[in-house]
Write a protein that holds these residues in place. Structure first.
Motif, mmCIF file in Angstrom:
data_model
loop_
_atom_site.group_PDB
_atom_site.id
_atom_site.type_symbol
_atom_site.label_atom_id
_atom_site.label_comp_id
_atom_site.label_asym_id
_atom_site.label_seq_id
_atom_site.Cartn_x
_atom_site.Cartn_y
_atom_site.Cartn_z
ATOM 1 N N GLY A 60 0.821 -1.203 0.000
ATOM 2 C CA GLY A 60 0.000 0.000 0.000
ATOM 3 C C GLY A 60 0.852 1.249 0.000
ATOM 4 N N ASP A 61 0.174 2.372 0.126
ATOM 5 C CA ASP A 61 0.862 3.655 0.176
ATOM 6 C C ASP A 61 1.623 3.789 1.483
ATOM 7 N N LEU A 62 2.803 4.373 1.433
ATOM 8 C CA LEU A 62 3.580 4.597 2.648
ATOM 9 C C LEU A 62 2.836 5.537 3.580
ATOM 10 N N PHE A 63 2.892 5.252 4.867
ATOM 11 C CA PHE A 63 2.274 6.072 5.895
ATOM 12 C C PHE A 63 3.396 6.755 6.659
ATOM 13 N N ASN A 64 3.329 8.080 6.767
ATOM 14 C CA ASN A 64 4.405 8.840 7.396
ATOM 15 C C ASN A 64 4.006 9.424 8.745
ATOM 16 N N GLY A 65 3.040 8.799 9.441
ATOM 17 C CA GLY A 65 2.562 9.319 10.720
ATOM 18 C C GLY A 65 3.598 9.275 11.825
ATOM 19 N N PHE A 66 4.513 8.323 11.760
ATOM 20 C CA PHE A 66 5.642 8.245 12.683
ATOM 21 C C PHE A 66 6.691 7.350 12.061
ATOM 22 N N THR A 67 7.889 7.381 12.616
ATOM 23 C CA THR A 67 8.983 6.576 12.088
ATOM 24 C C THR A 67 9.036 5.246 12.834
ATOM 25 N N PRO A 68 8.862 4.130 12.106
ATOM 26 C CA PRO A 68 8.919 2.823 12.767
ATOM 27 C C PRO A 68 10.365 2.431 13.070
ATOM 28 N N PRO A 69 10.556 1.415 13.887
ATOM 29 C CA PRO A 69 11.906 0.934 14.178
ATOM 30 C C PRO A 69 12.619 0.462 12.912
ATOM 31 N N GLU A 70 13.927 0.439 12.966
ATOM 32 C CA GLU A 70 14.760 -0.043 11.857
ATOM 33 C C GLU A 70 14.275 -1.408 11.387
ATOM 34 N N GLY A 71 14.152 -1.561 10.082
ATOM 35 C CA GLY A 71 13.744 -2.835 9.496
ATOM 36 C C GLY A 71 12.235 -3.017 9.391
ATOM 37 N N GLU A 72 11.454 -2.051 9.864
ATOM 38 C CA GLU A 72 10.005 -2.124 9.777
ATOM 39 C C GLU A 72 9.486 -0.988 8.895
ATOM 40 N N LEU A 89 5.603 1.087 7.479
ATOM 41 C CA LEU A 89 4.182 1.326 7.689
ATOM 42 C C LEU A 89 3.527 1.571 6.342
ATOM 43 N N VAL A 90 2.387 0.941 6.103
ATOM 44 C CA VAL A 90 1.605 1.223 4.905
ATOM 45 C C VAL A 90 0.179 1.504 5.327
ATOM 46 N N GLU A 91 -0.505 2.300 4.526
ATOM 47 C CA GLU A 91 -1.901 2.620 4.782
ATOM 48 C C GLU A 91 -2.728 2.041 3.651
ATOM 49 N N ILE A 92 -3.730 1.238 3.983
ATOM 50 C CA ILE A 92 -4.582 0.639 2.962
ATOM 51 C C ILE A 92 -6.043 0.920 3.291
ATOM 52 N N PRO A 93 -6.882 0.980 2.271
ATOM 53 C CA PRO A 93 -8.306 1.243 2.507
ATOM 54 C C PRO A 93 -8.982 0.119 3.285
ATOM 55 N N LYS A 94 -9.979 0.469 4.074
ATOM 56 C CA LYS A 94 -10.756 -0.500 4.843
ATOM 57 C C LYS A 94 -11.326 -1.592 3.938
ATOM 58 N N ALA A 95 -11.743 -1.224 2.727
ATOM 59 C CA ALA A 95 -12.329 -2.198 1.800
ATOM 60 C C ALA A 95 -11.363 -3.315 1.434
ATOM 61 N N VAL A 96 -10.055 -3.027 1.407
ATOM 62 C CA VAL A 96 -9.069 -4.044 1.060
ATOM 63 C C VAL A 96 -8.967 -5.076 2.185
ATOM 64 N N LEU A 97 -8.930 -4.635 3.441
ATOM 65 C CA LEU A 97 -8.914 -5.587 4.555
ATOM 66 C C LEU A 97 -10.210 -6.387 4.599
ATOM 67 N N ARG A 98 -11.334 -5.716 4.332
ATOM 68 C CA ARG A 98 -12.619 -6.415 4.308
ATOM 69 C C ARG A 98 -12.600 -7.531 3.265
ATOM 70 N N GLU A 99 -12.021 -7.250 2.091
ATOM 71 C CA GLU A 99 -11.941 -8.257 1.032
ATOM 72 C C GLU A 99 -11.054 -9.426 1.438
ATOM 73 N N ALA A 100 -9.913 -9.131 2.074
ATOM 74 C CA ALA A 100 -9.013 -10.198 2.522
ATOM 75 C C ALA A 100 -9.711 -11.088 3.541
ATOM 76 N N ILE A 101 -10.453 -10.490 4.454
ATOM 77 C CA ILE A 101 -11.193 -11.267 5.454
ATOM 78 C C ILE A 101 -12.259 -12.118 4.786
ATOM 79 N N ARG A 102 -12.924 -11.574 3.774
ATOM 80 C CA ARG A 102 -13.941 -12.333 3.044
ATOM 81 C C ARG A 102 -13.313 -13.540 2.348
#
Length: 73
Positions: A42-54, A56-69
């Motif tokens: 997904g798109d990079l999320f810049n809300g905070f800096t994660p630890p080295e080697g990690e 963050l991505v931001e994805i729409p709610k609909a994508v998680l809903r589809e994966a769960i389905r």
């Protein structure tokens, strides 16, 4: 887009049956690994800096809903 070795694509199949947000294999997607975990594209999320080697991505709610389905949860 074909599955990558060890990954099963759960969203964004591009065949019109998915969330409809990114049907051209370009963004965002959820993959199940053969180790029982998930990989999120997904798109990079810049809300905070994660630890080295990690990352963050931001994805729409609909994508998680589809994966769960797809997983039948």
């Amino acid at each position: 887009m074909a599955n990558k070795p060890g990954l099963t694509r759960l969203t964004g199949t591009g065949n019109g049956s998915g969330s409809g947000e990114c049907g051209q294999n370009d963004c965002p997607n959820v993959y199940a690994t053969d180790r029982g975990s998930f990989v999120v594209q997904g798109d990079l999320f810049n809300g905070f800096t994660p630890p080295e080697g990690e990352g963050l991505v931001e994805i729409p709610k609909a994508v998680l809903r589809e994966a769960i389905r797809v997983l039948g949860w």
